[in-house]
Design an enzyme around this catalytic site. Structure first.
Site, PDB file in Angstrom:
ATOM      1  N   TYR A 233      21.763  -3.260  24.230  1.00 43.46           N
ATOM      2  CA  TYR A 233      21.576  -3.106  22.790  1.00 43.46           C
ATOM      3  C   TYR A 233      20.100  -3.182  22.420  1.00 43.46           C
ATOM      4  CZ  TYR A 233      21.444  -4.482  17.848  1.00 43.46           C
ATOM      5  OH  TYR A 233      21.141  -4.573  16.519  1.00 43.46           O
TER       6      TYR A 233
ATOM      7  N   ALA B 237      23.849   2.359  13.179  1.00 44.84           N
ATOM      8  CA  ALA B 237      23.490   1.755  14.466  1.00 44.84           C
ATOM      9  C   ALA B 237      24.732   1.412  15.264  1.00 44.84           C
ATOM     10  CB  ALA B 237      22.661   0.488  14.256  1.00 44.84           C
ATOM     11  N   TYR B 238      24.567   1.354  16.572  1.00 46.68           N
ATOM     12  CA  TYR B 238      25.583   0.797  17.464  1.00 46.68           C
ATOM     13  C   TYR B 238      25.227  -0.669  17.603  1.00 46.68           C
ATOM     14  CZ  TYR B 238      28.579   0.285  21.605  1.00 46.68           C
ATOM     15  OH  TYR B 238      29.547  -0.095  22.493  1.00 46.68           O
TER      16      TYR B 238
ATOM     17  N   GLN C 151      27.141  -2.827   6.794  1.00 43.84           N
ATOM     18  CA  GLN C 151      26.798  -3.952   5.922  1.00 43.84           C
ATOM     19  C   GLN C 151      25.629  -3.621   4.997  1.00 43.84           C
ATOM     20  OE1 GLN C 151      27.301  -8.190   7.311  1.00 43.84           O
ATOM     21  NE2 GLN C 151      26.925  -7.236   9.291  1.00 43.84           N
TER      22      GLN C 151
ATOM     23  N   THR D 135      15.839  -4.630  15.144  1.00 40.85           N
ATOM     24  CA  THR D 135      16.446  -5.921  15.432  1.00 40.85           C
ATOM     25  C   THR D 135      15.524  -6.868  16.198  1.00 40.85           C
ATOM     26  OG1 THR D 135      18.266  -6.948  16.692  1.00 40.85           O
ATOM     27  CG2 THR D 135      17.414  -4.898  17.528  1.00 40.85           C
ATOM     28  N   ASP D 136      15.844  -8.158  16.107  1.00 42.96           N
ATOM     29  CA  ASP D 136      15.151  -9.181  16.895  1.00 42.96           C
ATOM     30  C   ASP D 136      15.401  -9.019  18.389  1.00 42.96           C
ATOM     31  OD1 ASP D 136      17.864 -10.025  15.854  1.00 42.96           O
ATOM     32  OD2 ASP D 136      17.591 -11.533  17.417  1.00 42.96           O
TER      33      ASP D 136
ATOM     34  N   LYS E  35      17.731  -0.156  20.963  1.00 43.95           N
ATOM     35  CA  LYS E  35      17.075  -0.272  19.659  1.00 43.95           C
ATOM     36  C   LYS E  35      15.558  -0.116  19.783  1.00 43.95           C
ATOM     37  CE  LYS E  35      18.566  -1.076  16.144  1.00 43.95           C
ATOM     38  NZ  LYS E  35      18.958  -0.121  15.056  1.00 43.95           N
TER      39      LYS E  35
END
Length: 293
Positions: free
Chosen positions: A125, A60-61, A11, A101-102, A129
């Protein structure tokens, strides 16, 4: 600038390539088929050959539920890949910009999360990260870690906006979680922010490296987000009738991986340092026809 992009078919990666395509910058864009970031030798060879000023890691995964059982691959892509890219960046004196990421937070704080808040991921996840963040910071002096949340956009097939637009014409009502809060973030805004940061570092000499939060405002729940999507779709004549949004709790919508109840990221730091404003996610919904392609 010479800019190396990984994850160019994702994205954010697609938007990076699009936004940089008609500029004077020299761009090397790679996806998982042209550069395996989990292969240290391949990464070092590619970086030494191209010698970028900036590496933007958009690979990223991101399959949050699947990662709970796919631990090895999640860590390979989200920890080892960033580590190898950061090592290579350090080797050629490049800057690395890395998207995080959050999910590195527990999601149980009252109010917004600041960059300095304690991390405590509760999913594979999130843990992978966070491990990637730590490797980037340790392996490359000139690094920017950009944490974001609730990413959506025209590219790819798996984001909340596209899912809602796909379901809406066939449903009179939809059950949507209403006790998770966050800031929807337009992928093109993330790409724009990364390019602006890279420009300020390379061309203007900004050396404020470290962690930054970038996400959308205002903060909403998933149910509130869905409601706005449907309103915008009706305004643009993409929906004849708006489905009812039935608010439910997280417990009523069980998932394999636990979602953070609070994904609200504070974005004041990136505004103060780089002059970058929070993503205007409502404005990004004004051209929903592009999401249906």
């Amino acid at each position: 600038m010479k800019i190396m992009i990984t994850g160019s078919n994702g994205q954010v990666g697609c938007n990076l390539v699009r936004l940089l395509s008609n500029t004077e910058h020299d761009v090397f864009a790679s996806d998982r088929y042209t550069l395996d970031i989990t292969d240290a030798r391949q990464v070092m060879a590619a970086v030494r050959d191209y010698r970028p000023d900036v590496i933007i890691n958009a690979a990223a995964y991101t399959a949050v539920d699947k990662a709970e059982n796919d631990i090895e691959l999640a860590f390979a892509i989200n920890r080892e890949g960033p580590k190898f890219l950061a090592q290579a960046a350090q080797d050629v004196n490049a800057v690395i910009l890395h998207i995080s990421t959050d999910y590195v937070f527990a999601g149980n704080k009252e109010g917004t999360y600041f960059e300095s808040d304690e991390t405590d991921p509760h999913t594979v996840y999130g843990k992978s990260k966070l491990a990637g963040e730590l490797e980037v910071a340790a392996k490359c002096d000139k690094h920017i870690i950009l944490r974001t949340a609730w990413v959506f956009g025209e590219y790819g097939s798996n984001n909340f906006v596209k899912t809602m637009l796909r379901l809406a014409p066939t449903k009179s009502s939809l059950r949507v979680v209403d006790d998770q809060f966050g800031g929807p973030t337009y992928a093109a805004d993330i790409a724009t922010a990364l390019i602006e940061i890279a420009t300020q570092i390379i061309e203007q000499g900004n050396r404020d490296f470290g962690i930054y939060h970038f996400s959308g405002l205002p903060h909403v729940t998933w149910a509130q987000f869905a409601d706005v999507i449907f309103d915008k779709a009706q305004e643009q004549f993409l929906l004849l009738s708006k489905p009812d949004v039935n608010a439910i709790t997280t417990d009523e919508y069980p998932t394999h991986a636990k979602r953070p109840a609070n994904s609200r990221l504070d974005t004041q730091k990136i505004t103060q340092v780089f002059g970058i404003q929070a993503s205007d996610w409502q404005a990004a919904l004004c051209h929903l026809n592009d999401y249906l392609v």
